[in-house]
Scaffold this motif. Structure first.
Motif, PDB file in Angstrom:
ATOM      1  N   ILE A 196     -69.569  77.011  14.650  1.00  0.00           N
ATOM      2  CA  ILE A 196     -68.544  76.361  15.110  1.00  0.00           C
ATOM      3  C   ILE A 196     -68.470  76.270  16.841  1.00  0.00           C
ATOM      4  O   ILE A 196     -68.200  75.285  17.260  1.00  0.00           O
ATOM      5  N   GLN A 197     -68.481  77.560  17.382  1.00  0.00           N
ATOM      6  CA  GLN A 197     -68.432  77.603  18.783  1.00  0.00           C
ATOM      7  C   GLN A 197     -69.625  76.766  19.223  1.00  0.00           C
ATOM      8  O   GLN A 197     -69.386  76.184  20.513  1.00  0.00           O
ATOM      9  N   ARG A 257     -62.033  71.610  16.979  1.00  0.00           N
ATOM     10  CA  ARG A 257     -61.342  72.452  17.696  1.00  0.00           C
ATOM     11  C   ARG A 257     -60.046  72.368  16.747  1.00  0.00           C
ATOM     12  O   ARG A 257     -59.334  73.719  16.634  1.00  0.00           O
ATOM     13  N   GLN A 303     -60.272  74.289  13.756  1.00  0.00           N
ATOM     14  CA  GLN A 303     -60.308  75.756  13.897  1.00  0.00           C
ATOM     15  C   GLN A 303     -58.812  76.358  14.072  1.00  0.00           C
ATOM     16  O   GLN A 303     -58.740  77.452  13.867  1.00  0.00           O
ATOM     17  N   PRO A 334     -56.425  75.405  10.274  1.00  0.00           N
ATOM     18  CA  PRO A 334     -57.512  74.856   9.462  1.00  0.00           C
ATOM     19  C   PRO A 334     -56.907  74.642   8.023  1.00  0.00           C
ATOM     20  O   PRO A 334     -57.433  73.918   7.268  1.00  0.00           O
TER      21      PRO A 334
END
Length: 257
Positions: free
Chosen positions: A33-34, A79, A82, A85
Motif C-alpha cells: 500500500i505504501q 489513503r 488506509q 478501512p
C-alpha cells in the motif's frame, strides 16, 4: 574449506548492489500500500510536469492535466481506505469521513475533473505529491544502501527542509482558487455550481485537524484585509470592496475558529 563457509559469510560475500536490490524487493512486497501511494504520487508529478511543459511523453498535454487529477484521486482514495478501512452506511461514518484530509483531496480532484484546465488547480496537487513522495523515497533509497544516490538524497533533504513553506503555499493556493472558480464560471470554463462546491471543500480544509496551514494562511489574509480596510489612506471604493470580502469570509472564519 568451501563446505565450512557459514551462510552469514556467504551473504556478506555478495555484492552490495545485489543485496540492496533484494532488500528493496522485499520491502515492496511487505509494504504494497505504501509503495502504491508512492507510485501514484510520482505519476501525479510526472503528469503535472507533462502538462506544464507541454510534453507528449504521456500523450496529449491536455489529457495529462486530467491524468494528474485522476492519479491524485487514486492516491487519496487509497489513503482514505488506509485511514478508514471499514465502510458503514451511517451519519456518524460520513461525519468521520469528512474529517479526513484524504477525503478532502479526493473531493478536490473530482471537482476539477469536470472543469477546463487551470494551472493553479494542479499546484497544491503537485506540491503535496512532491512533499509526501520525498519522505518515502528516502525509505526506498535506504533499502539500496545508506550511501546510495547521494544526489537524490540531497534533493529530498531540500524538500523536507522547505516542508512548512510548501504547506503554506498549498494553503494559499487552496484559498486563491475560490475566487478563481467564480472567474471560470463567468468565462464559461466551469459549471455554475463549481464555486459553491469548492466553497464546501475550502470549509473542510479550514476545519482540518491534521493540517492547520490553510486555516493559518486564511486568518493571516483576513488580518491583512482588515488592516487595509481600516487605513484612512485607502480609497472609499477599495475600502468598500475589501469590507465586502471580509463579510463574505466572516462565516467561514467564525465556523473554523
Amino acid at each position: 574449506m568451501a563446505e565450512n563457509v557459514t551462510p552469514t559469510q556467504s551473504e556478506h560475500s555478495q555484492p552490495q548492489t545485489e543485496r540492496g536490490w533484494k532488500a528493496l524487493k522485499e520491502h515492496i512486497i511487505e509494504n504494497k500500500i505504501q509503495v502504491g501511494l508512492w507510485t501514484t504520487r510520482v505519476f501525479t508529478m510526472l503528469f503535472t510536469l507533462s502538462y506544464l511543459l507541454s510534453l507528449s511523453t504521456f500523450g496529449n498535454p491536455y489529457n495529462a492535466y486530467y491524468k494528474a487529477l485522476m492519479s491524485n484521486a487514486a492516491t487519496y482514495a487509497l489513503r482514505l481506505h488506509q485511514r478508514v478501512p471499514r465502510v458503514q452506511l451511517s451519519r456518524e461514518f460520513l461525519a468521520l469521513l469528512l474529517l479526513e484530509d484524504s477525503c478532502h483531496y479526493l473531493f478536490y480532484s473530482l471537482i476539477f475533473l469536470y472543469v477546463a484546465p487551470v494551472t493553479l488547480v494542479l499546484s497544491p496537487v503537485f506540491l503535496f505529491a512532491l512533499l509526501h513522495s520525498a519522505s518515502y523515497s528516502l525509505t526506498l533509497l535506504d533499502c539500496l544502501g545508506q550511501n546510495s544516490c547521494w544526489a537524490a538524497r540531497l534533493l529530498i533533504s531540500l524538500v523536507e527542509f522547505q516542508s512548512r513553506n510548501i504547506l503554506r503555499l498549498c494553503g494559499l493556493c487552496e484559498i486563491m482558487i475560490l475566487p478563481l472558480t467564480v472567474f471560470l464560471v463567468l468565462t464559461g470554463r466551469a459549471g455554475l455550481f463549481t464555486p459553491f462546491i469548492y466553497y464546501q471543500f475550502l470549509s473542510l480544509r479550514l476545519s482540518s485537524r491534521r493540517n492547520p496551514f490553510t486555516r493559518n494562511v486564511f486568518h493571516e489574509i483576513r488580518m491583512a484585509l482588515s488592516s487595509v480596510a481600516s487605513s484612512p489612506s485607502v480609497p472609499y471604493l477599495l475600502r468598500r470592496l475589501v469590507e465586502g470580502l471580509l463579510m463574505l469570509t466572516q462565516r467561514m472564519a467564525t465556523v473554523n475558529q
